[in-house]
Write a protein that holds these residues in place. Structure first.
Motif, PDB file in Angstrom:
ATOM      1  N   ALA A 117     -71.776  31.892  -0.044  1.00 23.20           N
ATOM      2  CA  ALA A 117     -70.518  32.082   0.948  1.00 23.20           C
ATOM      3  C   ALA A 117     -69.439  30.848   0.910  1.00 23.20           C
ATOM      4  O   ALA A 117     -68.456  31.199   1.081  1.00 23.20           O
ATOM      5  N   GLU A 125     -69.480  36.817   5.427  1.00 21.21           N
ATOM      6  CA  GLU A 125     -69.467  35.546   4.733  1.00 21.21           C
ATOM      7  C   GLU A 125     -70.241  34.521   5.163  1.00 21.21           C
ATOM      8  O   GLU A 125     -70.462  33.419   4.438  1.00 21.21           O
ATOM      9  N   LEU A 163     -70.631  39.613  -2.663  1.00 19.33           N
ATOM     10  CA  LEU A 163     -70.227  38.412  -2.481  1.00 19.33           C
ATOM     11  C   LEU A 163     -69.743  37.748  -3.846  1.00 19.33           C
ATOM     12  O   LEU A 163     -68.610  36.918  -3.516  1.00 19.33           O
TER      13      LEU A 163
END
Length: 511
Positions: free
Chosen positions: A392, A509, A423
């Motif tokens: 993240a 995130e 991600l």
């Protein structure tokens, strides 16, 4: 005649001194009494020997207790139970207690419910589920499985081993239950995440007219914390005051945690202020954790200092909380200071949780290379949350190289987690690597992975309203969307511009 009286009086005095030394954990005084017992020739007396075993057990001198036990030519049931109790309380392994139980059975010595429950408690401490099942079968064969002490010990060890189904079955089948039984079952439910069942059991206890002890109330409050049900939590707060348990450290720490998790940090602090004079680090840890959860880093750090001024030494839990507070606020220097303080001043060995906090702190501060170096040199295998935190951070700071390393580990550890693939795709998208984005999405489709939809909820007037993306089932959905449209209009008037970077791959995130 006079000699017998003197003899009995002298023995009575020595017995009294042995019990006093056991109570005060005085090994020096106990050994002095033992010397006097040998001097007058009473070392083989069964009652006196049992007292000596108990004394050495209370003073954590298990080897001395075992030596005395082995010397006894005649052993009573109390002798065996006391020795087994000594092993279960002080021995690091349950093996020796089990071995002694087997030896007792082979010698034909009758046993009772206290014998079995002592060994079961040790199995609970070690989460030894196989041994627990064997002892359960043994208790059924001996027809003592319905005993309150044995049943309570069995459900406790099953709950501790995450076999909550078996624990519940034992609880329901018990013909007799005491306060400890109810408390153990409620604690077992809480520990295994069965919060609604905990509250239901507490209400059943109320309907039966059982007196709520601090442990039952503490478990019920913890269940409210897990469900974020503020109304029920406040009711339990009132019950704790009514029952006189309001100042109990377990109840108070649970109330602090409950209010913090329900978003009422002010109420949590009021509870803490009411009991902060109680000498318990558990309460301080609960309040520091509450501040950390609400990203009140300055308050958490001030309380950390106050705690030490009051004479408390921070433990591993304290440092996890204060590092979390630094993590939420991106306070790299402060986090590093606390991490160093934990090791150098308080001589504590950082656990995987402390390292996880530091990885998050470094990543949020943009020091992704330092975060990766910390993962590489720490004495543990990195957890998925560590790699997820690094991934993240790489998205935020655009580090493709480390993002790919973190993603590779995550794909191995969590092969079915679609969020990790998304991600990574976001990292590529942020750096305009559209070929890699397409490749990541193709891999996602080929593996038939789907990201679990996020759900949000809000409690209004004691009713929970939950929402998922694209949902149209709520009865007031038209009014909700109309209000959202009004908010968008207001935002445009204020010239607010939405950051739409990587909107194609929306994902959390942080973890």
């Amino acid at each position: 005649m006079v000699e017998n009286v003197v003899h009995e009086e002298r023995m009575s005095n020595l017995h009294y001194l042995l019990q006093l030394c056991a109570k005060t954990r005085s090994s020096v005084g106990g050994r002095a009494c033992h010397a006097q017992i040998i001097r007058v020739g009473w070392e083989m007396d069964v009652l006196t020997s049992n007292m000596l075993i108990n004394l050495y057990s209370k003073c954590s001198l298990v080897d001395s207790a075992r030596k005395k036990f082995n010397e006894m030519p005649v052993k009573s049931l109390v002798s065996w139970n006391t020795m087994i109790g000594a092993l279960t309380q002080n021995d690091e392994d349950q093996e020796e207690a089990l071995t002694l139980l087997i030896q007792m059975q082979r010698e034909g010595t009758p046993f009772n419910e206290f014998t079995i429950s002592s060994v079961l408690c040790k199995c609970a401490f070690k989460c030894a589920i196989l041994e627990c099942m064997q002892l359960h079968a043994f208790s059924i064969k001996a027809a003592i499985d319905s005993n309150c002490f044995v049943g309570t010990a069995l459900l406790h060890v099953y709950a501790k081993c995450s076999s909550i189904k078996y624990a519940s079955q034992i609880f329901d089948s018990m013909p007799e239950r005491n306060a400890v039984t109810w408390s153990s079952m409620m604690a077992g439910y809480v520990q295994n995440g069965f919060h609604e069942e905990t509250l239901l059991l507490f209400h059943n206890a109320q309907l039966m007219g059982l007196e709520q002890d601090p442990f039952m109330i503490s478990s019920a409050v913890s269940a409210c914390a897990g469900l974020a049900t503020l109304v029920e939590g406040k009711q339990l707060h009132a019950i704790s005051h009514k029952s006189g348990s309001g100042s109990n450290i377990y109840v108070s720490s649970s109330l602090i945690d409950m209010y913090a998790k329900c978003g009422c940090i002010r109420e949590a602090y009021l509870v803490f202020q009411g009991v902060m004079e109680v000498r318990s680090i558990v309460l301080w840890n609960a309040m520091i954790s509450g501040f950390a959860r609400h990203a009140y880093a300055p308050e958490a750090m001030v309380l950390f200092e106050k705690m030490q001024q009051r004479g408390f030494f921070p433990d591993e839990v304290t440092y996890v909380s204060v590092l979390n507070a630094c993590s939420h606020m991106g306070l790299y220097e402060e986090g590093q200071k606390y991490f160093d303080l934990m090791v150098r001043q308080h001589k504590l060995s950082p656990s995987v949780l402390h390292y996880s906090c530091m990885v998050d702190i470094l990543g949020r501060a943009g020091l992704v290379h330092k975060a990766y170096e910390l993962i590489e040199r720490m004495p543990f295998y990195a957890t998925s949350s560590m790699w997820g935190s690094l991934l993240a951070s790489c998205r935020v700071y655009g580090n493709i190289e480390l993002a790919e390393i973190a993603a590779k580990h995550l794909f191995e550890m969590e092969p079915n987690n679609a969020g990790n693939h998304i991600l990574l795709a976001n990292v590529y998208a942020a750096n305009k690597k559209w070929d890699e984005v397409a490749r990541a999405r193709k891999l996602l489709r080929e593996n038939d992975l789907k990201k679990e939809r996020g759900t949000s909820w809000i409690e209004i007037r004691n009713k929970i309203h939950s929402f998922t993306v694209g949902e149209r089932n709520h009865p007031q959905m038209d009014e909700i969307y109309a209000k959202l449209d009004d908010l968008v209009v207001e935002l445009k008037k204020l010239n607010y511009k939405v950051d739409t970077d990587n909107d194609l791959h929306d994902v959390e995130e942080s973890r």
